[in-house]
Design a protein around this motif. Structure first.
Motif, mmCIF file in Angstrom:
data_model
loop_
_atom_site.group_PDB
_atom_site.id
_atom_site.type_symbol
_atom_site.label_atom_id
_atom_site.label_comp_id
_atom_site.label_asym_id
_atom_site.label_seq_id
_atom_site.Cartn_x
_atom_site.Cartn_y
_atom_site.Cartn_z
ATOM 1 N N CYS A 129 0.819 -1.216 0.000
ATOM 2 C CA CYS A 129 0.000 0.000 0.000
ATOM 3 C C CYS A 129 0.851 1.263 0.000
ATOM 4 C CB CYS A 129 -0.954 -0.006 1.194
ATOM 5 S SG CYS A 129 -2.202 -1.316 1.090
ATOM 6 N N ALA A 130 2.074 1.168 0.512
ATOM 7 C CA ALA A 130 2.978 2.316 0.558
ATOM 8 C C ALA A 130 3.739 2.505 -0.753
ATOM 9 C CB ALA A 130 3.964 2.159 1.713
ATOM 10 N N ALA A 131 3.733 1.504 -1.618
ATOM 11 C CA ALA A 131 4.427 1.599 -2.908
ATOM 12 C C ALA A 131 3.470 2.237 -3.922
ATOM 13 C CB ALA A 131 4.856 0.215 -3.369
ATOM 14 N N PRO A 132 3.755 3.454 -4.382
ATOM 15 C CA PRO A 132 2.804 4.182 -5.243
ATOM 16 C C PRO A 132 2.360 3.416 -6.491
ATOM 17 C CG PRO A 132 4.596 5.621 -4.600
ATOM 18 C CD PRO A 132 4.956 4.244 -4.124
ATOM 19 N N ASN A 133 3.297 2.742 -7.162
ATOM 20 C CA ASN A 133 2.910 2.052 -8.395
ATOM 21 C C ASN A 133 1.999 0.860 -8.114
ATOM 22 O OD1 ASN A 133 5.051 0.731 -7.184
ATOM 23 N ND2 ASN A 133 6.086 0.242 -9.087
ATOM 24 N N LEU A 134 2.297 0.094 -7.064
ATOM 25 C CA LEU A 134 1.450 -1.063 -6.741
ATOM 26 C C LEU A 134 0.115 -0.621 -6.151
ATOM 27 C CD1 LEU A 134 4.113 -3.533 -5.329
ATOM 28 C CD2 LEU A 134 3.064 -3.520 -7.597
ATOM 29 N N ALA A 135 0.141 0.373 -5.277
ATOM 30 C CA ALA A 135 -1.113 0.894 -4.713
ATOM 31 C C ALA A 135 -1.982 1.478 -5.826
ATOM 32 C CB ALA A 135 -0.822 1.950 -3.655
ATOM 33 N N GLY A 136 -1.345 2.085 -6.823
ATOM 34 C CA GLY A 136 -2.086 2.623 -7.970
ATOM 35 C C GLY A 136 -2.794 1.528 -8.739
ATOM 36 N N LEU A 138 -3.776 -1.297 -7.510
ATOM 37 C CA LEU A 138 -4.881 -1.734 -6.652
ATOM 38 C C LEU A 138 -6.074 -0.788 -6.794
ATOM 39 C CD1 LEU A 138 -2.883 -2.654 -3.421
ATOM 40 C CD2 LEU A 138 -3.815 -4.237 -5.131
ATOM 41 N N ALA A 139 -5.807 0.506 -6.856
ATOM 42 C CA ALA A 139 -6.879 1.501 -6.974
ATOM 43 C C ALA A 139 -7.680 1.321 -8.257
ATOM 44 C CB ALA A 139 -6.304 2.912 -6.899
ATOM 45 N N PHE A 140 -7.039 0.760 -9.287
ATOM 46 C CA PHE A 140 -7.740 0.501 -10.547
ATOM 47 C C PHE A 140 -8.422 -0.864 -10.561
ATOM 48 C CE2 PHE A 140 -4.984 3.902 -12.220
ATOM 49 C CZ PHE A 140 -5.942 4.653 -12.873
ATOM 50 N N GLY A 141 -8.400 -1.560 -9.434
ATOM 51 C CA GLY A 141 -9.129 -2.829 -9.337
ATOM 52 C C GLY A 141 -8.277 -4.075 -9.426
ATOM 53 N N ALA A 142 -6.966 -3.927 -9.486
ATOM 54 C CA ALA A 142 -6.096 -5.103 -9.538
ATOM 55 C C ALA A 142 -6.047 -5.774 -8.163
ATOM 56 C CB ALA A 142 -4.687 -4.707 -9.964
ATOM 57 N N THR A 143 -5.721 -7.045 -8.189
ATOM 58 C CA THR A 143 -5.438 -7.808 -6.977
ATOM 59 C C THR A 143 -4.012 -8.313 -7.124
ATOM 60 O OG1 THR A 143 -7.723 -8.516 -6.712
ATOM 61 C CG2 THR A 143 -6.042 -9.861 -5.624
ATOM 62 N N ILE A 144 -3.226 -8.183 -6.068
ATOM 63 C CA ILE A 144 -1.850 -8.675 -6.104
ATOM 64 C C ILE A 144 -1.748 -9.823 -5.112
ATOM 65 C CG2 ILE A 144 0.589 -8.100 -5.838
ATOM 66 C CD1 ILE A 144 -0.190 -5.180 -6.444
ATOM 67 N N VAL A 145 -1.274 -10.958 -5.598
ATOM 68 C CA VAL A 145 -1.182 -12.170 -4.778
ATOM 69 C C VAL A 145 0.293 -12.523 -4.600
ATOM 70 C CG1 VAL A 145 -1.750 -14.629 -4.640
ATOM 71 C CG2 VAL A 145 -3.388 -13.022 -5.638
ATOM 72 N N PHE A 146 0.656 -12.828 -3.360
ATOM 73 C CA PHE A 146 2.004 -13.274 -3.037
ATOM 74 C C PHE A 146 1.901 -14.698 -2.527
ATOM 75 C CE2 PHE A 146 1.954 -8.747 -2.749
ATOM 76 C CZ PHE A 146 3.147 -8.360 -3.338
ATOM 77 N N ASN A 147 2.579 -15.610 -3.216
ATOM 78 C CA ASN A 147 2.554 -17.018 -2.839
ATOM 79 C C ASN A 147 3.955 -17.424 -2.426
ATOM 80 O OD1 ASN A 147 3.066 -20.003 -3.842
ATOM 81 N ND2 ASN A 147 0.920 -19.810 -3.223
ATOM 82 N N TYR A 148 4.055 -18.043 -1.240
ATOM 83 C CA TYR A 148 5.345 -18.474 -0.704
ATOM 84 C C TYR A 148 5.342 -19.975 -0.533
ATOM 85 C CZ TYR A 148 5.906 -13.539 0.336
ATOM 86 O OH TYR A 148 5.988 -12.184 0.229
ATOM 87 N N THR A 149 6.377 -20.633 -1.073
ATOM 88 C CA THR A 149 6.545 -22.070 -0.882
ATOM 89 C C THR A 149 7.914 -22.342 -0.279
ATOM 90 O OG1 THR A 149 7.435 -22.392 -3.116
ATOM 91 C CG2 THR A 149 5.056 -22.672 -2.850
ATOM 92 N N SER A 150 7.990 -23.471 0.386
ATOM 93 C CA SER A 150 9.262 -23.945 0.923
ATOM 94 C C SER A 150 9.284 -25.453 0.718
ATOM 95 C CB SER A 150 9.376 -23.594 2.407
ATOM 96 O OG SER A 150 10.657 -23.936 2.897
ATOM 97 N N ASP A 151 10.326 -25.931 0.098
ATOM 98 C CA ASP A 151 10.445 -27.364 -0.211
ATOM 99 C C ASP A 151 9.225 -27.871 -0.983
ATOM 100 O OD1 ASP A 151 12.940 -27.504 1.139
ATOM 101 O OD2 ASP A 151 11.871 -27.680 3.058
ATOM 102 N N GLY A 152 8.698 -27.032 -1.893
ATOM 103 C CA GLY A 152 7.572 -27.421 -2.743
ATOM 104 C C GLY A 152 6.208 -27.349 -2.087
ATOM 105 N N VAL A 153 6.140 -26.899 -0.831
ATOM 106 C CA VAL A 153 4.874 -26.830 -0.108
ATOM 107 C C VAL A 153 4.509 -25.364 0.123
ATOM 108 C CG1 VAL A 153 3.702 -27.418 2.056
ATOM 109 C CG2 VAL A 153 5.351 -29.013 1.058
ATOM 110 N N THR A 154 3.254 -25.008 -0.161
ATOM 111 C CA THR A 154 2.809 -23.642 0.081
ATOM 112 C C THR A 154 2.753 -23.386 1.577
ATOM 113 O OG1 THR A 154 1.533 -23.553 -1.962
ATOM 114 C CG2 THR A 154 0.929 -21.982 -0.249
#
Length: 167
Positions: A129-136, A138-154
């Protein structure tokens, strides 16, 4: 009548075409050169965008123009298309992929030794939310997903939407 040449008094030695032929040539020049000019302008805007760095107001204006021209999904697709291969971020962290599907931008990470609950989702959302380009985006309706895995497991997945940036 027809094709006649004349001197444009505003431009010494400049010839202009009048009549139907002039209109046709003008239209052809518009159709042929407009995409070239538009691409040049886009490149110029992109260069200014990169040079502006931390100028949030300018970045917001450029993002607005890009979204108007390409739509949110087009901007996300172009953004994701810049990612070419897995990148090592250091200390066992890897950015495996950046993909776009519709209005969703997805970052997929592989982190050695990461366990569920180790990533602070609230802090992640605050950073986005503090990053202007990413928050921008989001304001246009985008969703940003962060997926983290370790040893092939989410071990964690976080979805960030505009509502997450409202206080």
């Amino acid at each position: 009548p027809g094709l006649t040449g004349a001197v444009d008094p505003g431009r010494p030695g400049g010839a202009i075409l009048r009549g139907p032929a002039g209109a046709v040539i003008g239209f052809v020049m518009l159709v042929v050169f407009l995409p070239v000019a538009t691409e040049s302008i886009s490149r110029s805007i992109a260069e200014r965008f990169a040079a502006a760095g931390g100028d949030a107001e300018f970045q917001a204006k450029v993002l607005n123009l890009r979204v108007r021209a390409q739509g949110v999904s087009g901007v996300l697709t172009n953004f994701a298309g810049q990612f070419v291969s897995r990148q090592e971020l250091g200390d066992g962290w890897y950015l495996n992929s950046v993909t776009a599907e519709g209005d969703v931008l997805r970052y997929s990470y592989e982190v050695a030794g990461l366990v569920p609950g180790q990533i602070d989702g609230d802090a992640l959302k605050a950073d986005i939310c503090a990053a202007p380009n990413l928050a921008g985006l989001l304001a246009f309706g985008a969703t940003i997903v962060f997926n983290y895995t370790s040893d092939g497991v989410t071990v964690g997945e976080f979805r960030v939407q505009a509502i997450d940036c409202r206080v």
